[in-house]
Design an enzyme around this catalytic site. Structure first.
Site, PDB file in Angstrom:
ATOM      1  CB  CYS A 154      -2.833   0.979  -2.590  1.00  0.00           C
ATOM      2  SG  CYS A 154      -3.073   2.699  -3.019  1.00  0.00           S
ATOM      3  CD  GLU A 171      -3.083   9.201   7.242  1.00  0.00           C
ATOM      4  OE1 GLU A 171      -2.347  10.200   7.318  1.00  0.00           O
ATOM      5  OE2 GLU A 171      -2.908   8.295   6.406  1.00  0.00           O
ATOM      6  CB  CYS A 186     -10.270   4.831   0.245  1.00  0.00           C
ATOM      7  SG  CYS A 186      -8.857   5.536   1.127  1.00  0.00           S
ATOM      8  CG  HIS A 231      -6.890   5.734   5.153  1.00  0.00           C
ATOM      9  ND1 HIS A 231      -6.028   5.264   4.190  1.00  0.00           N
ATOM     10  CD2 HIS A 231      -6.147   6.523   5.975  1.00  0.00           C
ATOM     11  CE1 HIS A 231      -4.821   5.747   4.425  1.00  0.00           C
ATOM     12  NE2 HIS A 231      -4.863   6.509   5.500  1.00  0.00           N
ATOM     13  CG  ASP A 264      -1.790   1.220   1.311  1.00  0.00           C
ATOM     14  OD1 ASP A 264      -2.440   1.532   0.298  1.00  0.00           O
ATOM     15  OD2 ASP A 264      -1.818   1.897   2.355  1.00  0.00           O
ATOM     16  CB  SER A 265       0.134   4.775  -0.641  1.00  0.00           C
ATOM     17  OG  SER A 265      -1.053   4.777   0.123  1.00  0.00           O
TER      18      SER A 265
HETATM   19  N1  DGL Z   1      -4.183   3.711   0.071  1.00  0.00           N
HETATM   20  C1  DGL Z   1      -4.861   4.710  -0.704  1.00  0.00           C
HETATM   21  C2  DGL Z   1      -6.056   4.083  -1.448  1.00  0.00           C
HETATM   22  O1  DGL Z   1      -6.576   3.055  -1.075  1.00  0.00           O
HETATM   23  C3  DGL Z   1      -5.334   5.852   0.183  1.00  0.00           C
HETATM   24  C4  DGL Z   1      -4.197   6.725   0.696  1.00  0.00           C
HETATM   25  C5  DGL Z   1      -3.385   7.379  -0.426  1.00  0.00           C
HETATM   26  O2  DGL Z   1      -3.924   8.260  -1.118  1.00  0.00           O
HETATM   27  O3  DGL Z   1      -2.256   6.987  -0.591  1.00  0.00           O
HETATM   28  O4  DGL Z   1      -6.489   4.630  -2.434  1.00  0.00           O
END
Ligand code: DGL
Length: 271
Positions: free
Chosen positions: A78, A157, A189, A191, A15-16
Site C-alpha cells: 500500500c 472497484e 496507488c 489500484h 495492503d489496506s
Molecule cells: N492501497 C491504497 C494505496 O495504495 C489505495 C486504497 C486505499 O486508500 O486504501 O494508497
C-alpha cells in the site's frame, strides 16, 4: 523481536484491502517459487482517507500477525502505508521490510531523460508529499509533479476501468501532466495498474508508466539473492490470503485484481 529468516519461509505482503493484489501479482511473476501470505485489511479500508496515526496502528497490528508465520520479508504493498508507516515499522521490527515508494523513485531516476516525473496517487499519499521527499532525500534534481486522482479507486472497484467515463476523468486529472513534458509517470496507488491502458492512452506515447509491483519485485529479487534467501522449491510456491473483514464482493473483485480466482481466503481478527 528477532526472527530467523530461512529460504523456504513465506513473504508477507499487506495492503489496506484488495489493491495490493496487483503488487502480489507482479511479485509472483518475478518470484514464481516463493510463497506469499497476503493480508488485506478490509476492515479498515480505505487507508487513503485515514490519519497517519491510524495507518501506523493498523500496520503495526498486521506486522504482529505476520510474526506468527516466521516470514522472511514483508512488502508494504500500500502506498499510503509505505508513506506513513514504513520508517516506524523499520525501527521496531527486525525483519527485511520493503516499501513501494523507494524502488519506484530509484527506478524513475534511472530512466528519465527529461528529468520531469509525474506521480499520481490517492489524496493523502499526494498530500503527504512522500514521493517528492523521497526524490529529495536521494539527492535528485528531477522536477516532480504530484497529482491526486481520488476518483480512480471507486471507478476501478466499480469495474469501470476501461470505460469512457474513466477516460474522461483521466483526461481531467492528467491534463497538467500532458502539458509538463514528463517522460515517466509513477502509478502511486495499488489500484491504478488496473487502469493503466486508459492512463497511458491520455498521455503522450513516450511517457513510461512505473508499476510499483515490478519495481519492488526487482528489489526483493536482488535482496533474496544477495542474502541467500531464495526459496529452494522448484515447483512454485503457495499463496494464502487473509482479510480482516469479509466484504461480500471480495472474492469477485479480488480475482479481477489478482488476475485469477482467489482460493484459500481466511477471515481473521487483527485485534
Ligand atoms: N492501497 C491504497 C494505496 O495504495 C489505495 C486504497 C486505499 O486508500 O486504501 O494508497
Amino acid at each position: 523481536m528477532i526472527i530467523k529468516q530461512t529460504p523456504n519461509s513465506p513473504i508477507g505482503v499487506f495492503d489496506s484491502g484488495l489493491g495490493g493484489l496487483t503488487v502480489l501479482k507482479s511479485l509472483e511473476k518475478i518470484l514464481p517459487n516463493e510463497s506469499f501470505i497476503y493480508l488485506g485489511d478490509t476492515a479498515n479500508v480505505p487507508y487513503g482517507t485515514k490519519s497517519a496515526e491510524m495507518v501506523i496502528l493498523y500496520s503495526d497490528l498486521i506486522m504482529n500477525f505476520f510474526l506468527k508465520y516466521e516470514i522472511k520479508a514483508v512488502v508494504i504493498a500500500c502506498n499510503r502505508a509505505s508513506a506513513v508507516a514504513f520508517q516506524h515499522l523499520k525501527k521496531i521490527y527486525d525483519i527485511p521490510l520493503f516499501d513501494v515508494i523507494t524502488p519506484s523513485v530509484e527506478y524513475s531516476m534511472k530512466i528519465t531523460k527529461t528529468q520531469k516525473i509525474g506521480v499520481i496517487g490517492t489524496y493523502s499519499t499526494i498530500q503527504s508529499n512522500a514521493y517528492k521527499h523521497m526524490f529529495r532525500d536521494m539527492g535528485d534534481v528531477c522536477s516532480v509533479l504530484e497529482i491526486s486522482c481520488p476518483l480512480f479507486v471507486p471507478i476501478i472497484e466499480e469495474g469501470w476501468a476501461d470505460t469512457s467515463i474513466a477516460r474522461e476523468i483521466a483526461c481531467i486529472y492528467l491534463q497538467e501532466l500532458q502539458e509538463k513534458n514528463i517522460d515517466t509517470l509513477i502509478l502511486g496507488c495499488t489500484h491504478y495498474p488496473i487502469m493503466a491502458n486508459i492512463i497511458q492512452s491520455v498521455l503522450p506515447v513516450h511517457v513510461q508508466l512505473i508499476f510499483s509491483g515490478e519495481t519492488v519485485g526487482q528489489k526483493l529479487y536482488h535482496y533474496l539473492n544477495e542474502h541467500k534467501l531464495v526459496s529452494t522449491s522448484t515447483s512454485g510456491g503457495y499463496v494464502k490470503f487473509y482479510v480482516s473483514d469479509f466484504p461480500q464482493k471480495f472474492i469477485e473483485l479480488g480475482g479481477r485484481f489478482f488476475g485469477r480466482k482467489l482460493i484459500d481466503v481466511t477471515h481473521i481478527s487483527l485485534l
